[in-house]
Write a protein that holds these residues in place. Structure first.
Motif, PDB file in Angstrom:
ATOM      1  N   LEU A   1       0.908  -1.181  -0.202  1.00 24.20           N
ATOM      2  CA  LEU A   1      -0.014   0.095  -0.060  1.00 24.20           C
ATOM      3  C   LEU A   1       0.872   1.324  -0.038  1.00 24.20           C
ATOM      4  O   LEU A   1       0.483   2.262  -0.676  1.00 24.20           O
ATOM      5  CB  LEU A   1      -0.923  -0.020   1.112  1.00 24.20           C
ATOM      6  N   PHE A   2       1.994   1.431   0.597  1.00 22.87           N
ATOM      7  CA  PHE A   2       2.832   2.387   0.934  1.00 22.87           C
ATOM      8  C   PHE A   2       3.439   2.666  -0.660  1.00 22.87           C
ATOM      9  O   PHE A   2       3.626   3.718  -1.154  1.00 22.87           O
ATOM     10  CB  PHE A   2       3.961   2.218   1.705  1.00 22.87           C
ATOM     11  N   GLU A   3       3.785   1.517  -1.073  1.00 24.83           N
ATOM     12  CA  GLU A   3       4.694   1.582  -2.515  1.00 24.83           C
ATOM     13  C   GLU A   3       3.533   2.281  -3.701  1.00 24.83           C
ATOM     14  O   GLU A   3       3.847   3.066  -4.450  1.00 24.83           O
ATOM     15  CB  GLU A   3       5.174   0.477  -2.786  1.00 24.83           C
TER      16      GLU A   3
ATOM     17  N   GLY B   1       3.143   5.994  -3.112  1.00 26.01           N
ATOM     18  CA  GLY B   1       4.536   6.660  -3.205  1.00 26.01           C
ATOM     19  C   GLY B   1       4.941   7.114  -1.825  1.00 26.01           C
ATOM     20  O   GLY B   1       5.668   8.315  -1.873  1.00 26.01           O
ATOM     21  N   LEU B   2       4.524   6.284  -0.882  1.00 22.41           N
ATOM     22  CA  LEU B   2       5.079   6.879   0.860  1.00 22.41           C
ATOM     23  C   LEU B   2       6.313   6.539   1.028  1.00 22.41           C
ATOM     24  O   LEU B   2       6.591   5.099   0.561  1.00 22.41           O
ATOM     25  CB  LEU B   2       3.797   6.502   1.504  1.00 22.41           C
ATOM     26  N   ASP B   3       7.041   7.185   1.732  1.00 26.09           N
ATOM     27  CA  ASP B   3       8.137   6.642   2.457  1.00 26.09           C
ATOM     28  C   ASP B   3       7.717   5.670   3.781  1.00 26.09           C
ATOM     29  O   ASP B   3       6.732   5.850   4.212  1.00 26.09           O
ATOM     30  CB  ASP B   3       9.103   7.769   2.938  1.00 26.09           C
ATOM     31  N   ALA B   4       8.601   4.717   4.018  1.00 22.22           N
ATOM     32  CA  ALA B   4       8.418   3.911   5.428  1.00 22.22           C
ATOM     33  C   ALA B   4       8.389   4.757   6.530  1.00 22.22           C
ATOM     34  O   ALA B   4       8.776   5.896   6.525  1.00 22.22           O
ATOM     35  CB  ALA B   4       9.624   3.081   5.398  1.00 22.22           C
ATOM     36  N   PRO B   5       7.361   4.461   7.399  1.00 20.45           N
ATOM     37  CA  PRO B   5       6.927   5.493   8.408  1.00 20.45           C
ATOM     38  C   PRO B   5       8.001   5.459   9.636  1.00 20.45           C
ATOM     39  O   PRO B   5       7.656   4.997  10.726  1.00 20.45           O
ATOM     40  CB  PRO B   5       5.350   4.849   9.028  1.00 20.45           C
ATOM     41  N   THR B   6       9.035   5.961   9.232  1.00 24.42           N
ATOM     42  CA  THR B   6      10.085   5.742  10.347  1.00 24.42           C
ATOM     43  C   THR B   6      10.143   6.974  11.240  1.00 24.42           C
ATOM     44  O   THR B   6      10.912   7.073  12.095  1.00 24.42           O
ATOM     45  CB  THR B   6      11.496   5.931   9.367  1.00 24.42           C
TER      46      THR B   6
ATOM     47  N   ARG C   1      -2.922  10.012   3.879  1.00 16.09           N
ATOM     48  CA  ARG C   1      -3.232   9.574   2.376  1.00 16.09           C
ATOM     49  C   ARG C   1      -3.744   8.442   2.063  1.00 16.09           C
ATOM     50  O   ARG C   1      -3.958   7.944   0.961  1.00 16.09           O
ATOM     51  CB  ARG C   1      -1.859   9.811   2.002  1.00 16.09           C
ATOM     52  N   LEU C   2      -3.411   7.312   3.001  1.00 11.88           N
ATOM     53  CA  LEU C   2      -4.011   5.899   2.847  1.00 11.88           C
ATOM     54  C   LEU C   2      -5.461   5.743   3.208  1.00 11.88           C
ATOM     55  O   LEU C   2      -5.977   4.780   3.096  1.00 11.88           O
ATOM     56  CB  LEU C   2      -3.247   5.049   3.585  1.00 11.88           C
ATOM     57  N   THR C   3      -5.845   6.802   3.772  1.00 11.96           N
ATOM     58  CA  THR C   3      -7.478   6.780   4.111  1.00 11.96           C
ATOM     59  C   THR C   3      -8.270   7.260   2.910  1.00 11.96           C
ATOM     60  O   THR C   3      -8.056   8.284   2.318  1.00 11.96           O
ATOM     61  CB  THR C   3      -7.624   7.779   5.258  1.00 11.96           C
ATOM     62  N   ASP C   4      -9.193   6.287   2.789  1.00 11.11           N
ATOM     63  CA  ASP C   4     -10.490   6.561   1.637  1.00 11.11           C
ATOM     64  C   ASP C   4     -11.735   5.995   2.321  1.00 11.11           C
ATOM     65  O   ASP C   4     -11.790   4.674   2.038  1.00 11.11           O
ATOM     66  CB  ASP C   4     -10.075   5.998   0.246  1.00 11.11           C
ATOM     67  N   GLN C   5     -12.371   6.702   3.027  1.00 12.55           N
ATOM     68  CA  GLN C   5     -13.424   6.287   4.010  1.00 12.55           C
ATOM     69  C   GLN C   5     -14.624   5.798   2.994  1.00 12.55           C
ATOM     70  O   GLN C   5     -15.166   4.504   3.226  1.00 12.55           O
ATOM     71  CB  GLN C   5     -13.938   7.108   4.866  1.00 12.55           C
TER      72      GLN C   5
ATOM     73  N   ILE D   1      -6.064  -1.696   5.709  1.00 13.14           N
ATOM     74  CA  ILE D   1      -5.752  -0.601   6.576  1.00 13.14           C
ATOM     75  C   ILE D   1      -4.073  -0.582   6.279  1.00 13.14           C
ATOM     76  O   ILE D   1      -3.450  -1.562   6.219  1.00 13.14           O
ATOM     77  CB  ILE D   1      -5.901  -1.132   8.210  1.00 13.14           C
ATOM     78  N   GLY D   2      -3.557   0.685   6.521  1.00  8.84           N
ATOM     79  CA  GLY D   2      -2.039   0.916   6.013  1.00  8.84           C
ATOM     80  C   GLY D   2      -1.114   0.395   7.225  1.00  8.84           C
ATOM     81  O   GLY D   2      -0.145  -0.207   7.151  1.00  8.84           O
ATOM     82  N   MET D   3      -1.484   0.946   8.325  1.00 14.51           N
ATOM     83  CA  MET D   3      -0.580   0.811   9.563  1.00 14.51           C
ATOM     84  C   MET D   3      -1.246   0.274  10.835  1.00 14.51           C
ATOM     85  O   MET D   3      -2.360   0.308  10.981  1.00 14.51           O
ATOM     86  CB  MET D   3       0.094   2.011   9.672  1.00 14.51           C
ATOM     87  N   LEU D   4      -0.545  -0.540  11.724  1.00 13.19           N
ATOM     88  CA  LEU D   4      -0.820  -1.012  12.901  1.00 13.19           C
ATOM     89  C   LEU D   4       0.216  -1.007  13.918  1.00 13.19           C
ATOM     90  O   LEU D   4       1.400  -1.423  13.798  1.00 13.19           O
ATOM     91  CB  LEU D   4      -1.261  -2.495  12.713  1.00 13.19           C
ATOM     92  N   SER D   5      -0.196  -0.571  15.048  1.00 13.63           N
ATOM     93  CA  SER D   5       0.698  -0.678  16.302  1.00 13.63           C
ATOM     94  C   SER D   5       0.509  -1.819  17.102  1.00 13.63           C
ATOM     95  O   SER D   5      -0.640  -1.912  17.683  1.00 13.63           O
ATOM     96  CB  SER D   5       0.691   0.725  16.983  1.00 13.63           C
TER      97      SER D   5
END
Length: 449
Positions: free
Chosen positions: A176-178, A181-186, A197-201, A282-286
């Motif tokens: 999804l990041f690629e 065109g997003l950088d890794a969430p460092t 940017r990854l949200t499209d409700q 979903i793009g990210m998870l903690s």
């Protein structure tokens, strides 16, 4: 006395003991009455044969691996049978508390550092120092993890044999990041950019899943301190949780709810949250290292990565400590010889390696920590590297406070949900949390002078 719970804090640990745990070295997280008595029952050594009862403190995700280890143990010890009782993580504390008061404690049980002080303060656990001194495990356990559980239990005695450590991880969907065109969430800036940017409700896609149900406070604290850069839970005798920088961080984090996260997150515990992320929208998870193997099963190794907590824009990485998990021998056991044999076997090289490979966590057994699978599990390897870099700040949570588990769960999880819903401010929530923590700390210090 805690005004809200009506309970008194008990024995704790010294600042120096806590300092040992602060650098947690990742070298290289249905109960039936089995006839045992309550905490006042001293039990007995027994014959070393017969049946013992084991409570798994996280049956939802570790049932299968424990059944394998139990099978191996019974094969090696045909005179001992292990009765497995799976207890969901969200209810294990109340199950132990009920059994301590009314009877029905197991011989052996999983006891994480977060609940250790409260259980030990009630006299329910057998000190293990002498048993460990004469055991083959004595030279095989990670000293940082041993120091951590000793500190959590009061600082003087060892009440659990550590089995694993699992630090916070930010998992993200590389595909999804690629595509976006997003950088890794460092960094936290990149994290928030990706969440937006990854949200499209309308398409039911979201940048992040936030934990609003059981276990939400620890995750919120991890995100909060990670953004603020504050590296200590205490400033003298006062907690830093309501520092203005932490208030601002929590406000920004909580604002993600329903804007960049699913609405179902309000009540999601880690099991539901992880399952939701594995569905692929979903793009990210903690979460922590413990869910790595489950993500591999659901997504494969090529569609996601797991990174240590993001850094601030200045390059500072702060992580909140995750409690070390362990196995406790309950004082009321009538067959402590057999129970200790099971603990030794479960914490041995082969068994500890199997368990932690399944969980994706850091083995407490130092021989197991050198096994090849550790280097193949990237999140585990990166977490160890981050903590051993010397630059990561570890905020050590006060597990030594017997009231900690109550304060960080039942006392404040419903109030955090109000923050997510916009019915309470981040400032009021953290001020209330700080008041409870300062009171518990003052009482602990009073009793330990």
């Amino acid at each position: 006395m805690n005004k809200r719970t009506g309970t008194r804090t008990g024995t704790g640990t010294s600042t120096s003991a806590l300092a040992l745990a602060a650098v947690l070295t990742l070298t290289a997280t249905a109960c039936g009455d089995d006839g045992q008595g309550a905490a006042g029952d001293k039990g007995g050594e027994g014959s070393g044969k017969g049946e013992i009862t084991f409570w798994d403190n996280n049956t939802a995700v570790r049932h299968d691996i424990w059944k394998k280890i139990i099978g191996d143990f019974e094969k090696a010890n045909p005179d001992i049978k292990v009765k497995y009782v799976g207890v969901p993580a969200e209810s294990v504390q109340s199950k132990y508390d009920t059994a301590i008061q009314g009877g029905g404690l197991p011989d052996v049980g999983g006891v994480g550092a977060a609940m250790l002080a409260g259980i030990a303060a009630q006299g329910a656990l057998e000190p293990l120092d002498e048993r460990l001194d004469g055991s083959a495990l004595d030279d095989e356990l990670n000293t940082g993890m041993v120091d951590s559980v000793r500190a959590a239990g009061g600082g003087s005695r060892l009440y659990t044999v550590p089995t694993s450590a699992s630090n916070g991880v930010l998992y993200y969907r590389t595909d999804l990041f690629e595509a976006a065109g997003l950088d890794a969430p460092t960094t936290w800036s990149k994290f928030y950019e990706a969440a937006d940017r990854l949200t499209d409700q309308k398409a039911n896609r979201f940048g992040y899943t936030i934990r609003g149900g059981e276990g939400s406070i620890a995750q919120a604290l991890d995100a909060m301190y990670g953004q603020s850069g504050i590296g200590s839970f205490w400033d003298g005798d006062r907690t830093t949780v309501n520092h203005p920088k932490n208030v601002a961080a929590l406000k920004k984090y909580a604002a993600l709810y329903k804007k960049a996260t699913p609405s179902a997150d309000l009540n999601n515990d880690f099991t539901k949250m992880n399952a939701q992320w594995d569905n692929g929208r979903i793009g990210m998870l903690s979460h922590n290292l413990g869910s790595y193997a489950d993500h591999v099963k659901a997504l494969g190794e090529d569609k996601f990565r797991g990174l240590p907590n993001p850094t601030t824009d200045a390059g500072v990485r702060v992580q909140v400590s995750n409690p070390v998990d362990g196995l406790g021998l309950f004082r009321s056991s009538k067959n402590k010889k057999a129970a200790w044999k099971f603990i030794e076997f479960a914490a041995s090289h082969a068994s500890n390696s199997k368990w932690n490979e399944s969980a994706g966590a850091i083995p407490a057994n130092t021989r197991a920590a050198k096994d090849p699978w550790v280097k193949k599990a990237e999140p585990t390897e990166l977490a160890a590297a981050a903590l051993n870099s010397g630059s990561t700040k570890i905020v050590q949570l006060p597990y030594y406070l017997p009231d900690w588990n109550t304060i960080s769960k039942a006392e404040n999880e419903p109030d955090f949900q109000k923050v997510l819903l916009g019915k309470a401010s981040a400032e009021d929530f953290l001020d209330n949390l700080a008041e409870q923590l300062n009171e518990a700390q003052a009482e602990w210090q009073k009793q330990n002078r």
